[in-house]
Design an enzyme around this catalytic site. Structure first.
Site, PDB file in Angstrom:
ATOM      1  N   HIS A   1      -8.334  -6.019   4.419  1.00  0.00           N
ATOM      2  CA  HIS A   1      -7.642  -5.193   5.421  1.00  0.00           C
ATOM      3  C   HIS A   1      -6.914  -4.044   4.725  1.00  0.00           C
ATOM      4  O   HIS A   1      -6.294  -4.252   3.688  1.00  0.00           O
ATOM      5  CB  HIS A   1      -6.637  -6.082   6.167  1.00  0.00           C
ATOM      6  CG  HIS A   1      -6.140  -5.484   7.435  1.00  0.00           C
ATOM      7  ND1 HIS A   1      -5.223  -4.457   7.466  1.00  0.00           N
ATOM      8  CD2 HIS A   1      -6.408  -5.783   8.730  1.00  0.00           C
ATOM      9  CE1 HIS A   1      -4.961  -4.158   8.735  1.00  0.00           C
ATOM     10  NE2 HIS A   1      -5.668  -4.945   9.526  1.00  0.00           N
TER      11      HIS A   1
ATOM     12  N   GLY B   1      14.456   5.162   1.333  1.00  0.00           N
ATOM     13  CA  GLY B   1      14.163   4.546   0.036  1.00  0.00           C
ATOM     14  C   GLY B   1      13.827   5.564  -1.031  1.00  0.00           C
ATOM     15  O   GLY B   1      13.924   6.776  -0.793  1.00  0.00           O
TER      16      GLY B   1
ATOM     17  N   GLY C   1       4.844  -1.852  -3.310  1.00  0.00           N
ATOM     18  CA  GLY C   1       4.186  -0.787  -2.557  1.00  0.00           C
ATOM     19  C   GLY C   1       5.153  -0.081  -1.627  1.00  0.00           C
ATOM     20  O   GLY C   1       6.352   0.008  -1.927  1.00  0.00           O
TER      21      GLY C   1
END
Lengths: 297, 297
Positions: free
Chosen positions: A81, A161, A170
Protein backbone atom coordinates in the site's frame (compact mmCIF):
# COMPACT_ATOMS: atom_id res chain seq x y z
CA UNK A 1 -22.41 15.24 23.28
CA UNK A 2 -19.92 15.64 20.44
CA UNK A 3 -18.94 12.51 18.53
CA UNK A 4 -16.25 12.08 15.93
CA UNK A 5 -14.71 9.22 13.95
CA UNK A 6 -10.98 8.85 13.49
CA UNK A 7 -9.36 6.21 11.26
CA UNK A 8 -5.59 6.26 11.80
CA UNK A 9 -3.48 4.04 9.49
CA UNK A 10 -0.24 2.54 10.82
CA UNK A 11 2.56 1.09 8.64
CA UNK A 12 2.70 -2.24 10.44
CA UNK A 13 0.49 -5.17 9.48
CA UNK A 14 2.62 -8.21 10.34
CA UNK A 15 4.08 -8.00 13.85
CA UNK A 16 1.05 -8.59 16.07
CA UNK A 17 2.96 -7.57 19.21
CA UNK A 18 3.73 -4.16 17.79
CA UNK A 19 0.16 -3.77 16.49
CA UNK A 20 -1.16 -4.67 19.92
CA UNK A 21 0.99 -2.02 21.58
CA UNK A 22 -0.49 0.58 19.23
CA UNK A 23 -4.09 -0.61 19.60
CA UNK A 24 -3.67 -0.72 23.39
CA UNK A 25 -3.78 3.11 23.31
CA UNK A 26 -7.48 2.84 22.40
CA UNK A 27 -8.58 0.22 24.92
CA UNK A 28 -10.39 1.00 28.16
CA UNK A 29 -10.37 4.74 27.57
CA UNK A 30 -13.43 6.71 28.69
CA UNK A 31 -14.93 8.41 25.62
CA UNK A 32 -13.02 6.28 23.10
CA UNK A 33 -14.61 3.32 21.34
CA UNK A 34 -12.42 1.00 19.28
CA UNK A 35 -14.80 -0.12 16.53
CA UNK A 36 -12.40 -2.40 14.72
CA UNK A 37 -8.83 -2.81 13.47
CA UNK A 38 -7.62 -4.85 10.53
CA UNK A 39 -3.94 -5.76 10.24
CA UNK A 40 -3.15 -6.43 6.56
CA UNK A 41 -0.08 -8.58 5.93
CA UNK A 42 0.22 -7.82 2.21
CA UNK A 43 -0.14 -4.11 2.72
CA UNK A 44 1.91 -4.32 5.96
CA UNK A 45 -0.54 -1.81 7.35
CA UNK A 46 -3.20 -1.64 10.06
CA UNK A 47 -6.31 0.50 9.78
CA UNK A 48 -7.89 1.39 13.14
CA UNK A 49 -11.50 2.63 13.38
CA UNK A 50 -12.38 4.79 16.36
CA UNK A 51 -15.52 6.62 17.40
CA UNK A 52 -16.03 8.80 20.43
CA UNK A 53 -15.62 12.21 21.99
CA UNK A 54 -13.12 14.53 20.32
CA UNK A 55 -10.77 15.27 23.25
CA UNK A 56 -10.23 11.68 24.46
CA UNK A 57 -9.85 10.50 20.84
CA UNK A 58 -7.26 13.20 20.09
CA UNK A 59 -5.34 12.32 23.26
CA UNK A 60 -5.35 8.58 22.51
CA UNK A 61 -4.32 9.11 18.88
CA UNK A 62 -1.35 11.27 19.91
CA UNK A 63 -0.36 8.57 22.39
CA UNK A 64 -0.54 5.97 19.60
CA UNK A 65 1.75 8.12 17.44
CA UNK A 66 4.36 8.02 20.25
CA UNK A 67 4.07 4.22 20.39
CA UNK A 68 4.29 3.88 16.59
CA UNK A 69 7.32 6.16 16.63
CA UNK A 70 9.02 3.67 18.96
CA UNK A 71 7.98 0.35 17.44
CA UNK A 72 7.93 1.09 13.68
CA UNK A 73 11.12 1.70 11.71
CA UNK A 74 10.27 3.01 8.23
CA UNK A 75 13.81 2.34 6.95
CA UNK A 76 12.81 -1.35 7.02
CA UNK A 77 9.17 -1.03 5.87
CA UNK A 78 7.92 -2.92 2.84
CA UNK A 79 4.32 -3.34 1.81
CA UNK A 80 1.85 -3.15 -1.06
CA UNK A 81 0.00 0.00 0.00
CA UNK A 82 1.33 3.50 -0.72
CA UNK A 83 2.65 5.04 2.51
CA UNK A 84 4.75 7.95 3.66
CA UNK A 85 5.14 7.35 7.40
CA UNK A 86 4.89 5.04 10.41
CA UNK A 87 1.56 6.70 11.14
CA UNK A 88 0.61 7.20 7.54
CA UNK A 89 -2.67 9.10 7.80
CA UNK A 90 -5.04 10.30 10.53
CA UNK A 91 -8.43 11.38 9.13
CA UNK A 92 -11.17 12.90 11.32
CA UNK A 93 -14.80 12.55 10.27
CA UNK A 94 -17.80 14.33 11.87
CA UNK A 95 -20.44 12.06 13.44
CA UNK A 96 -22.68 14.00 15.84
CA UNK A 97 -22.81 17.65 16.96
CA UNK A 98 -19.51 18.14 15.13
CA UNK A 99 -18.89 19.93 11.83
CA UNK A 100 -16.17 19.41 9.24
CA UNK A 101 -14.75 22.74 10.51
CA UNK A 102 -14.48 21.23 14.01
CA UNK A 103 -12.63 18.28 12.48
CA UNK A 104 -10.21 20.71 10.80
CA UNK A 105 -9.47 22.04 14.30
CA UNK A 106 -8.89 18.50 15.63
CA UNK A 107 -6.57 17.81 12.67
CA UNK A 108 -4.58 20.92 13.53
CA UNK A 109 -4.40 19.96 17.20
CA UNK A 110 -3.12 16.48 16.34
CA UNK A 111 -0.87 17.85 13.58
CA UNK A 112 0.81 20.25 15.99
CA UNK A 113 1.35 17.52 18.61
CA UNK A 114 2.77 15.08 16.03
CA UNK A 115 5.04 17.85 14.72
CA UNK A 116 6.26 18.45 18.26
CA UNK A 117 7.30 14.79 18.36
CA UNK A 118 9.72 15.55 15.52
CA UNK A 119 7.58 14.14 12.70
CA UNK A 120 6.79 16.37 9.69
CA UNK A 121 3.02 16.72 9.19
CA UNK A 122 0.93 17.48 6.09
CA UNK A 123 -2.66 18.55 6.45
CA UNK A 124 -4.81 17.28 3.58
CA UNK A 125 -8.43 17.07 2.33
CA UNK A 126 -10.63 19.63 4.12
CA UNK A 127 -7.75 20.48 6.48
CA UNK A 128 -5.38 21.29 3.56
CA UNK A 129 -3.60 24.65 3.67
CA UNK A 130 -3.07 24.82 -0.12
CA UNK A 131 -5.21 23.45 -2.98
CA UNK A 132 -2.33 21.11 -3.94
CA UNK A 133 -2.60 19.36 -0.58
CA UNK A 134 -6.32 18.55 -0.81
CA UNK A 135 -5.74 15.26 -2.60
CA UNK A 136 -4.00 12.59 -0.49
CA UNK A 137 -2.56 10.81 -3.56
CA UNK A 138 -0.83 14.06 -4.54
CA UNK A 139 0.54 14.61 -1.04
CA UNK A 140 1.75 11.02 -0.71
CA UNK A 141 3.27 10.92 -4.23
CA UNK A 142 6.88 9.64 -4.11
CA UNK A 143 6.03 7.88 -0.85
CA UNK A 144 8.34 7.49 2.15
CA UNK A 145 11.43 7.05 -0.01
CA UNK A 146 10.71 10.16 -2.07
CA UNK A 147 10.14 12.45 0.92
CA UNK A 148 13.87 12.77 1.69
CA UNK A 149 13.97 15.06 -1.39
CA UNK A 150 10.33 16.19 -1.68
CA UNK A 151 10.33 17.74 1.81
CA UNK A 152 13.06 20.17 0.69
CA UNK A 153 10.84 21.72 -2.01
CA UNK A 154 9.34 25.03 -0.87
CA UNK A 155 5.85 23.93 -2.03
CA UNK A 156 6.13 20.79 0.16
CA UNK A 157 7.22 22.50 3.36
CA UNK A 158 5.38 20.59 6.12
CA UNK A 159 2.45 22.25 7.95
CA UNK A 160 3.82 21.20 11.34
CA UNK A 161 7.04 19.71 12.70
CA UNK A 162 10.61 19.81 11.41
CA UNK A 163 11.37 21.01 7.90
CA UNK A 164 13.43 17.89 7.31
CA UNK A 165 12.73 14.20 6.89
CA UNK A 166 12.38 11.91 9.90
CA UNK A 167 14.08 8.75 8.64
CA UNK A 168 12.65 6.40 11.26
CA UNK A 169 9.03 7.66 11.27
CA UNK A 170 8.66 9.29 7.86
CA UNK A 171 5.94 11.95 7.58
CA UNK A 172 2.29 11.88 8.64
CA UNK A 173 -0.85 13.16 6.91
CA UNK A 174 -3.68 14.51 9.06
CA UNK A 175 -7.06 15.38 7.59
CA UNK A 176 -10.68 16.25 8.07
CA UNK A 177 -13.31 14.97 5.71
CA UNK A 178 -16.98 14.27 5.41
CA UNK A 179 -18.27 10.73 5.86
CA UNK A 180 -17.86 8.89 2.58
CA UNK A 181 -20.57 6.48 1.42
CA UNK A 182 -19.26 3.54 -0.60
CA UNK A 183 -22.13 2.54 -2.88
CA UNK A 184 -21.98 -0.04 -5.69
CA UNK A 185 -24.60 -0.76 -8.33
CA UNK A 186 -24.54 -4.21 -9.96
CA UNK A 187 -25.92 -4.43 -13.49
CA UNK A 188 -27.58 -7.31 -15.34
CA UNK A 189 -24.92 -7.51 -18.06
CA UNK A 190 -21.38 -8.88 -18.35
CA UNK A 191 -20.20 -6.02 -20.61
CA UNK A 192 -17.76 -3.97 -18.53
CA UNK A 193 -17.77 -1.22 -21.18
CA UNK A 194 -21.38 -0.48 -20.19
CA UNK A 195 -20.40 -0.05 -16.51
CA UNK A 196 -17.50 2.13 -17.66
CA UNK A 197 -19.68 4.33 -19.83
CA UNK A 198 -22.28 4.75 -17.07
CA UNK A 199 -19.58 5.52 -14.47
CA UNK A 200 -18.24 8.25 -16.73
CA UNK A 201 -21.69 9.85 -17.12
CA UNK A 202 -22.58 9.74 -13.45
CA UNK A 203 -19.31 11.01 -11.95
CA UNK A 204 -18.35 14.62 -11.34
CA UNK A 205 -15.36 14.71 -13.67
CA UNK A 206 -17.52 13.44 -16.54
CA UNK A 207 -20.20 16.11 -16.09
CA UNK A 208 -22.32 14.04 -13.72
CA UNK A 209 -23.16 14.51 -10.06
CA UNK A 210 -21.00 16.90 -8.07
CA UNK A 211 -20.01 14.59 -5.19
CA UNK A 212 -19.76 11.24 -7.00
CA UNK A 213 -16.57 9.38 -7.89
CA UNK A 214 -17.25 6.28 -10.00
CA UNK A 215 -15.53 3.53 -11.94
CA UNK A 216 -16.78 0.50 -13.89
CA UNK A 217 -15.66 -2.97 -12.77
CA UNK A 218 -16.26 -6.55 -13.97
CA UNK A 219 -17.77 -8.99 -11.42
CA UNK A 220 -16.53 -12.11 -13.09
CA UNK A 221 -17.95 -14.82 -10.80
CA UNK A 222 -21.35 -13.17 -10.99
CA UNK A 223 -21.25 -12.62 -14.74
CA UNK A 224 -22.21 -9.04 -14.03
CA UNK A 225 -20.58 -5.61 -13.98
CA UNK A 226 -20.55 -2.95 -11.33
CA UNK A 227 -20.57 0.82 -11.12
CA UNK A 228 -18.47 1.29 -7.98
CA UNK A 229 -18.92 4.70 -6.37
CA UNK A 230 -17.71 6.87 -3.56
CA UNK A 231 -20.27 9.48 -2.56
CA UNK A 232 -18.12 12.09 -0.87
CA UNK A 233 -20.94 14.33 0.35
CA UNK A 234 -24.19 12.42 0.84
CA UNK A 235 -25.92 15.54 2.20
CA UNK A 236 -25.52 17.33 -1.11
CA UNK A 237 -25.50 14.40 -3.54
CA UNK A 238 -27.83 11.77 -2.07
CA UNK A 239 -27.51 8.03 -2.57
CA UNK A 240 -30.87 7.86 -4.39
CA UNK A 241 -29.70 10.49 -6.90
CA UNK A 242 -26.72 8.35 -7.87
CA UNK A 243 -28.91 5.25 -8.13
CA UNK A 244 -31.60 6.96 -10.21
CA UNK A 245 -29.04 8.45 -12.59
CA UNK A 246 -27.45 5.04 -13.11
CA UNK A 247 -30.86 3.49 -13.84
CA UNK A 248 -31.58 6.22 -16.32
CA UNK A 249 -28.23 5.80 -18.10
CA UNK A 250 -28.54 1.99 -18.06
CA UNK A 251 -31.80 2.22 -19.99
CA UNK A 252 -30.06 3.23 -23.20
CA UNK A 253 -28.34 -0.16 -23.14
CA UNK A 254 -31.51 -1.99 -22.17
CA UNK A 255 -29.73 -2.96 -18.97
CA UNK A 256 -31.33 -3.12 -15.52
CA UNK A 257 -30.04 -2.98 -11.95
CA UNK A 258 -29.64 -6.42 -10.35
CA UNK A 259 -28.81 -5.13 -6.89
CA UNK A 260 -26.81 -2.57 -4.95
CA UNK A 261 -24.28 -2.67 -2.13
CA UNK A 262 -23.72 -0.23 0.70
CA UNK A 263 -20.22 -1.00 1.97
CA UNK A 264 -19.17 -0.35 5.55
CA UNK A 265 -20.79 2.26 7.71
CA UNK A 266 -23.52 4.57 6.50
CA UNK A 267 -24.80 7.57 8.45
CA UNK A 268 -28.47 7.32 9.42
CA UNK A 269 -29.27 10.59 7.65
CA UNK A 270 -28.08 9.12 4.32
CA UNK A 271 -30.50 6.23 4.78
CA UNK A 272 -33.33 8.56 5.82
CA UNK A 273 -32.80 10.83 2.77
CA UNK A 274 -33.18 7.93 0.36
CA UNK A 275 -36.08 6.29 2.21
CA UNK A 276 -37.81 9.67 2.26
CA UNK A 277 -37.43 10.02 -1.51
CA UNK A 278 -38.64 6.56 -2.45
CA UNK A 279 -41.46 6.47 0.09
CA UNK A 280 -42.44 10.11 -0.52
CA UNK A 281 -42.34 10.76 3.22
CA UNK A 282 -43.32 14.30 4.20
CA UNK A 283 -41.39 15.94 7.11
CA UNK A 284 -39.50 13.02 8.56
CA UNK A 285 -37.08 13.93 11.36
CA UNK A 286 -33.84 12.18 12.32
CA UNK A 287 -34.97 11.76 15.93
CA UNK A 288 -38.13 9.93 14.89
CA UNK A 289 -35.90 6.90 14.55
CA UNK A 290 -36.39 5.04 17.83
CA UNK A 291 -32.71 4.15 18.18
CA UNK A 292 -31.63 7.79 18.31
CA UNK A 293 -33.19 7.83 21.81
CA UNK A 294 -30.66 5.23 22.90
CA UNK A 295 -27.66 7.37 21.93
CA UNK A 296 -26.00 9.07 24.89
CA UNK A 297 -26.83 12.76 24.90
CA UNK B 1 -27.86 -4.23 27.08
CA UNK B 2 -31.62 -4.83 27.13
CA UNK B 3 -33.84 -1.90 26.23
CA UNK B 4 -37.60 -1.65 26.47
CA UNK B 5 -40.24 1.02 25.98
CA UNK B 6 -43.11 1.52 28.38
CA UNK B 7 -45.98 3.95 27.81
CA UNK B 8 -48.11 4.15 30.99
CA UNK B 9 -51.34 6.18 30.78
CA UNK B 10 -52.61 7.97 33.90
CA UNK B 11 -56.17 9.28 34.39
CA UNK B 12 -55.10 12.80 35.32
CA UNK B 13 -54.49 15.49 32.70
CA UNK B 14 -55.46 18.68 34.51
CA UNK B 15 -53.83 18.96 37.95
CA UNK B 16 -50.18 19.65 37.09
CA UNK B 17 -49.05 19.11 40.72
CA UNK B 18 -50.44 15.59 40.72
CA UNK B 19 -49.01 14.89 37.26
CA UNK B 20 -45.63 16.13 38.42
CA UNK B 21 -45.68 13.78 41.42
CA UNK B 22 -46.29 10.87 39.04
CA UNK B 23 -43.69 11.94 36.48
CA UNK B 24 -41.15 12.51 39.28
CA UNK B 25 -40.92 8.70 39.59
CA UNK B 26 -39.15 8.67 36.20
CA UNK B 27 -36.68 11.50 36.74
CA UNK B 28 -33.00 11.03 37.61
CA UNK B 29 -33.28 7.25 37.69
CA UNK B 30 -30.30 5.30 36.35
CA UNK B 31 -31.47 3.19 33.40
CA UNK B 32 -34.75 5.10 32.92
CA UNK B 33 -35.14 7.76 30.23
CA UNK B 34 -38.27 9.92 30.26
CA UNK B 35 -38.79 10.59 26.55
CA UNK B 36 -41.87 12.76 26.90
CA UNK B 37 -45.19 13.18 28.65
CA UNK B 38 -48.29 14.91 27.40
CA UNK B 39 -51.02 15.96 29.86
CA UNK B 40 -54.31 16.23 27.94
CA UNK B 41 -56.95 18.42 29.57
CA UNK B 42 -59.88 17.27 27.43
CA UNK B 43 -59.05 13.62 27.91
CA UNK B 44 -58.01 14.31 31.53
CA UNK B 45 -55.21 11.86 30.90
CA UNK B 46 -51.42 11.88 30.73
CA UNK B 47 -49.44 9.58 28.48
CA UNK B 48 -45.84 9.01 29.62
CA UNK B 49 -43.19 7.64 27.23
CA UNK B 50 -40.26 5.80 28.80
CA UNK B 51 -37.30 3.97 27.35
CA UNK B 52 -34.57 2.13 29.22
CA UNK B 53 -33.51 -1.04 30.95
CA UNK B 54 -36.29 -3.43 31.96
CA UNK B 55 -35.65 -3.71 35.72
CA UNK B 56 -35.30 0.01 36.51
CA UNK B 57 -38.30 0.78 34.27
CA UNK B 58 -40.44 -1.86 36.00
CA UNK B 59 -39.42 -0.53 39.42
CA UNK B 60 -40.18 3.08 38.49
CA UNK B 61 -43.53 2.19 36.92
CA UNK B 62 -44.63 0.31 40.06
CA UNK B 63 -43.58 3.32 42.13
CA UNK B 64 -45.68 5.56 39.86
CA UNK B 65 -48.70 3.30 40.38
CA UNK B 66 -48.37 3.84 44.15
CA UNK B 67 -48.26 7.61 43.62
CA UNK B 68 -51.24 7.53 41.22
CA UNK B 69 -53.13 5.40 43.75
CA UNK B 70 -52.68 8.21 46.28
CA UNK B 71 -53.28 11.28 44.14
CA UNK B 72 -56.00 10.12 41.71
CA UNK B 73 -59.54 9.43 42.82
CA UNK B 74 -61.50 7.69 40.07
CA UNK B 75 -64.83 8.35 41.79
CA UNK B 76 -64.33 11.99 40.66
CA UNK B 77 -62.75 11.38 37.25
CA UNK B 78 -64.24 12.85 34.10
CA UNK B 79 -62.66 12.96 30.66
CA UNK B 80 -63.13 12.31 26.97
CA UNK B 81 -60.94 9.24 26.65
CA UNK B 82 -62.15 5.73 27.57
CA UNK B 83 -60.55 4.67 30.88
CA UNK B 84 -60.94 2.00 33.49
CA UNK B 85 -58.48 3.06 36.19
CA UNK B 86 -56.19 5.68 37.74
CA UNK B 87 -53.34 3.97 35.92
CA UNK B 88 -55.36 3.00 32.91
CA UNK B 89 -52.87 0.99 30.86
CA UNK B 90 -49.19 0.01 31.03
CA UNK B 91 -47.93 -1.38 27.70
CA UNK B 92 -44.39 -2.77 27.30
CA UNK B 93 -42.74 -2.73 23.86
CA UNK B 94 -39.45 -4.45 22.90
CA UNK B 95 -36.65 -2.15 21.71
CA UNK B 96 -33.27 -3.89 21.84
CA UNK B 97 -32.16 -7.38 22.91
CA UNK B 98 -35.69 -7.92 24.21
CA UNK B 99 -38.45 -10.06 22.71
CA UNK B 100 -42.21 -9.71 22.96
CA UNK B 101 -42.03 -12.79 25.22
CA UNK B 102 -39.71 -10.87 27.56
CA UNK B 103 -42.25 -8.05 27.57
CA UNK B 104 -44.97 -10.53 28.54
CA UNK B 105 -42.79 -11.39 31.55
CA UNK B 106 -42.39 -7.73 32.46
CA UNK B 107 -46.16 -7.27 32.13
CA UNK B 108 -46.68 -10.15 34.55
CA UNK B 109 -44.14 -8.77 37.00
CA UNK B 110 -45.82 -5.36 36.98
CA UNK B 111 -49.29 -6.94 36.97
CA UNK B 112 -48.50 -8.95 40.09
CA UNK B 113 -47.07 -5.91 41.91
CA UNK B 114 -50.05 -3.74 40.99
CA UNK B 115 -52.37 -6.53 42.11
CA UNK B 116 -50.55 -6.66 45.44
CA UNK B 117 -51.36 -2.95 45.88
CA UNK B 118 -55.05 -3.94 45.86
CA UNK B 119 -55.78 -2.96 42.27
CA UNK B 120 -57.38 -5.56 39.96
CA UNK B 121 -55.22 -6.15 36.86
CA UNK B 122 -56.07 -7.36 33.37
CA UNK B 123 -53.33 -8.55 31.03
CA UNK B 124 -54.11 -7.72 27.38
CA UNK B 125 -52.63 -7.84 23.86
CA UNK B 126 -49.70 -10.27 23.70
CA UNK B 127 -49.82 -10.71 27.48
CA UNK B 128 -53.50 -11.72 27.42
CA UNK B 129 -54.44 -14.95 29.20
CA UNK B 130 -57.60 -15.53 27.12
CA UNK B 131 -58.38 -14.63 23.48
CA UNK B 132 -61.15 -12.31 24.73
CA UNK B 133 -58.58 -10.17 26.53
CA UNK B 134 -56.29 -9.56 23.54
CA UNK B 135 -58.18 -6.48 22.42
CA UNK B 136 -57.96 -3.50 24.79
CA UNK B 137 -61.29 -2.05 23.63
CA UNK B 138 -62.99 -5.28 24.64
CA UNK B 139 -61.27 -5.35 28.03
CA UNK B 140 -62.03 -1.70 28.73
CA UNK B 141 -65.65 -1.94 27.53
CA UNK B 142 -68.02 -0.46 30.13
CA UNK B 143 -65.13 1.61 31.48
CA UNK B 144 -64.48 2.45 35.13
CA UNK B 145 -68.18 2.78 35.92
CA UNK B 146 -69.03 -0.59 34.38
CA UNK B 147 -66.33 -2.54 36.19
CA UNK B 148 -68.24 -2.58 39.50
CA UNK B 149 -70.46 -5.21 37.82
CA UNK B 150 -68.17 -6.53 35.05
CA UNK B 151 -65.52 -7.70 37.54
CA UNK B 152 -68.03 -10.10 39.10
CA UNK B 153 -68.46 -12.04 35.85
CA UNK B 154 -66.42 -15.26 35.86
CA UNK B 155 -65.00 -14.48 32.38
CA UNK B 156 -63.75 -11.11 33.66
CA UNK B 157 -61.99 -12.36 36.78
CA UNK B 158 -58.83 -10.23 37.03
CA UNK B 159 -55.44 -11.79 36.24
CA UNK B 160 -53.88 -10.31 39.36
CA UNK B 161 -55.10 -8.53 42.49
CA UNK B 162 -58.43 -8.58 44.30
CA UNK B 163 -61.49 -10.15 42.72
CA UNK B 164 -63.47 -7.03 43.48
CA UNK B 165 -63.53 -3.45 42.27
CA UNK B 166 -61.20 -0.83 43.76
CA UNK B 167 -63.44 2.24 43.82
CA UNK B 168 -60.66 4.79 44.22
CA UNK B 169 -58.18 3.37 41.67
CA UNK B 170 -60.38 1.34 39.33
CA UNK B 171 -58.63 -1.45 37.43
CA UNK B 172 -55.40 -1.43 35.40
CA UNK B 173 -54.52 -3.06 32.07
CA UNK B 174 -50.96 -4.27 31.54
CA UNK B 175 -49.75 -5.47 28.16
CA UNK B 176 -46.91 -6.45 25.89
CA UNK B 177 -46.98 -5.60 22.23
CA UNK B 178 -44.80 -5.11 19.22
CA UNK B 179 -43.78 -1.61 18.16
CA UNK B 180 -46.57 -0.17 16.07
CA UNK B 181 -45.75 1.94 13.00
CA UNK B 182 -48.29 4.67 12.26
CA UNK B 183 -48.12 5.25 8.50
CA UNK B 184 -50.43 7.46 6.45
CA UNK B 185 -50.65 7.72 2.69
CA UNK B 186 -52.10 10.93 1.23
CA UNK B 187 -53.80 10.65 -2.14
CA UNK B 188 -54.21 13.19 -4.93
CA UNK B 189 -57.99 13.20 -4.79
CA UNK B 190 -60.66 14.70 -2.55
CA UNK B 191 -62.97 11.67 -2.82
CA UNK B 192 -62.97 10.01 0.59
CA UNK B 193 -64.77 6.97 -0.83
CA UNK B 194 -61.57 6.17 -2.75
CA UNK B 195 -59.46 6.24 0.45
CA UNK B 196 -62.16 4.11 2.10
CA UNK B 197 -62.19 1.55 -0.68
CA UNK B 198 -58.38 1.32 -0.73
CA UNK B 199 -58.22 1.01 3.08
CA UNK B 200 -60.66 -1.89 2.91
CA UNK B 201 -58.55 -3.71 0.30
CA UNK B 202 -55.23 -3.21 2.06
CA UNK B 203 -56.25 -4.12 5.61
CA UNK B 204 -56.24 -7.55 7.16
CA UNK B 205 -59.97 -7.77 7.85
CA UNK B 206 -60.70 -6.98 4.19
CA UNK B 207 -58.43 -9.73 2.84
CA UNK B 208 -55.36 -7.50 2.58
CA UNK B 209 -52.07 -7.55 4.44
CA UNK B 210 -51.92 -9.56 7.65
CA UNK B 211 -50.58 -6.86 10.02
CA UNK B 212 -52.27 -3.75 8.60
CA UNK B 213 -55.17 -1.85 10.15
CA UNK B 214 -56.44 0.93 7.87
CA UNK B 215 -59.19 3.52 7.53
CA UNK B 216 -59.95 6.20 4.94
CA UNK B 217 -60.08 9.84 6.09
CA UNK B 218 -60.74 13.21 4.43
CA UNK B 219 -57.97 15.85 4.70
CA UNK B 220 -60.20 18.83 4.14
CA UNK B 221 -57.70 21.70 4.28
CA UNK B 222 -55.47 19.88 1.82
CA UNK B 223 -58.28 18.88 -0.52
CA UNK B 224 -56.95 15.35 -0.34
CA UNK B 225 -57.81 12.05 1.33
CA UNK B 226 -55.72 9.73 3.43
CA UNK B 227 -55.36 6.02 4.01
CA UNK B 228 -54.40 6.05 7.69
CA UNK B 229 -52.70 2.85 8.85
CA UNK B 230 -51.33 1.09 11.86
CA UNK B 231 -48.73 -1.51 10.94
CA UNK B 232 -48.80 -3.78 13.96
CA UNK B 233 -45.86 -6.00 12.98
CA UNK B 234 -43.42 -4.22 10.65
CA UNK B 235 -41.08 -7.24 10.64
CA UNK B 236 -43.72 -9.39 8.98
CA UNK B 237 -45.68 -6.78 7.02
CA UNK B 238 -43.19 -4.12 5.94
CA UNK B 239 -43.98 -0.45 5.39
CA UNK B 240 -43.09 -0.69 1.69
CA UNK B 241 -45.57 -3.54 1.20
CA UNK B 242 -48.40 -1.38 2.51
CA UNK B 243 -47.30 1.55 0.34
CA UNK B 244 -46.95 -0.54 -2.82
CA UNK B 245 -50.34 -2.17 -2.29
CA UNK B 246 -51.98 1.23 -1.89
CA UNK B 247 -50.33 2.50 -5.08
CA UNK B 248 -51.52 -0.57 -6.92
CA UNK B 249 -55.12 -0.17 -5.67
CA UNK B 250 -55.07 3.59 -6.34
CA UNK B 251 -54.30 2.94 -10.01
CA UNK B 252 -57.78 1.64 -10.70
CA UNK B 253 -59.09 5.10 -9.82
CA UNK B 254 -56.32 6.86 -11.74
CA UNK B 255 -55.19 8.32 -8.41
CA UNK B 256 -51.60 8.81 -7.34
CA UNK B 257 -49.81 9.17 -4.01
CA UNK B 258 -49.09 12.80 -3.07
CA UNK B 259 -47.01 12.00 0.00
CA UNK B 260 -46.78 9.80 3.06
CA UNK B 261 -46.39 10.37 6.79
CA UNK B 262 -44.55 8.32 9.36
CA UNK B 263 -45.98 9.42 12.71
CA UNK B 264 -43.99 9.29 15.92
CA UNK B 265 -41.17 6.86 16.50
CA UNK B 266 -40.12 4.28 13.95
CA UNK B 267 -37.65 1.47 14.64
CA UNK B 268 -34.50 1.67 12.53
CA UNK B 269 -35.10 -1.84 11.16
CA UNK B 270 -38.43 -0.73 9.65
CA UNK B 271 -36.65 2.06 7.80
CA UNK B 272 -33.85 -0.28 6.68
CA UNK B 273 -36.33 -2.86 5.35
CA UNK B 274 -38.03 -0.32 3.11
CA UNK B 275 -34.79 1.39 1.98
CA UNK B 276 -33.43 -2.06 1.14
CA UNK B 277 -36.45 -2.84 -1.01
CA UNK B 278 -36.52 0.42 -2.96
CA UNK B 279 -32.75 0.66 -3.38
CA UNK B 280 -32.35 -3.09 -4.07
CA UNK B 281 -29.61 -3.27 -1.43
CA UNK B 282 -28.03 -6.72 -1.08
CA UNK B 283 -27.07 -7.88 2.45
CA UNK B 284 -27.44 -4.71 4.46
CA UNK B 285 -26.94 -5.14 8.21
CA UNK B 286 -28.49 -3.11 11.04
CA UNK B 287 -25.09 -2.32 12.53
CA UNK B 288 -23.84 -0.80 9.28
CA UNK B 289 -25.76 2.28 10.35
CA UNK B 290 -23.10 4.48 11.94
CA UNK B 291 -25.34 5.63 14.77
CA UNK B 292 -25.78 2.08 16.10
CA UNK B 293 -22.14 2.38 17.26
CA UNK B 294 -23.19 5.22 19.54
CA UNK B 295 -25.78 3.14 21.39
CA UNK B 296 -24.63 1.89 24.78
CA UNK B 297 -23.86 -1.84 24.60
Amino acid sequence: MKKVMCIPNYSEGRDLDKIDKIVECFRGKEGVKLIDYQPDKDHNRTVVELIGEPEPIIKAVIESVKVAQEVIDMTKHEGGHPRMGAVDVIPFIPVKNVTTEDCVEYANEVGKAVGDLGIPVYLYEDAATTPDRKNLAKVRKGQYEGFFEKIKLPEWKPDYGPQEMNAKSGVTGVSARFHLVAFNVNLNTDKVEIADAIAKKVRHVGGGLRFVKAIGLPLEERGQVQVSMNLVNFEKTAVYQALEMIKSEAKRYGVSVYGTELIGLIPLQALIDSAQYYMQIENFEYDQVLETLLIEE
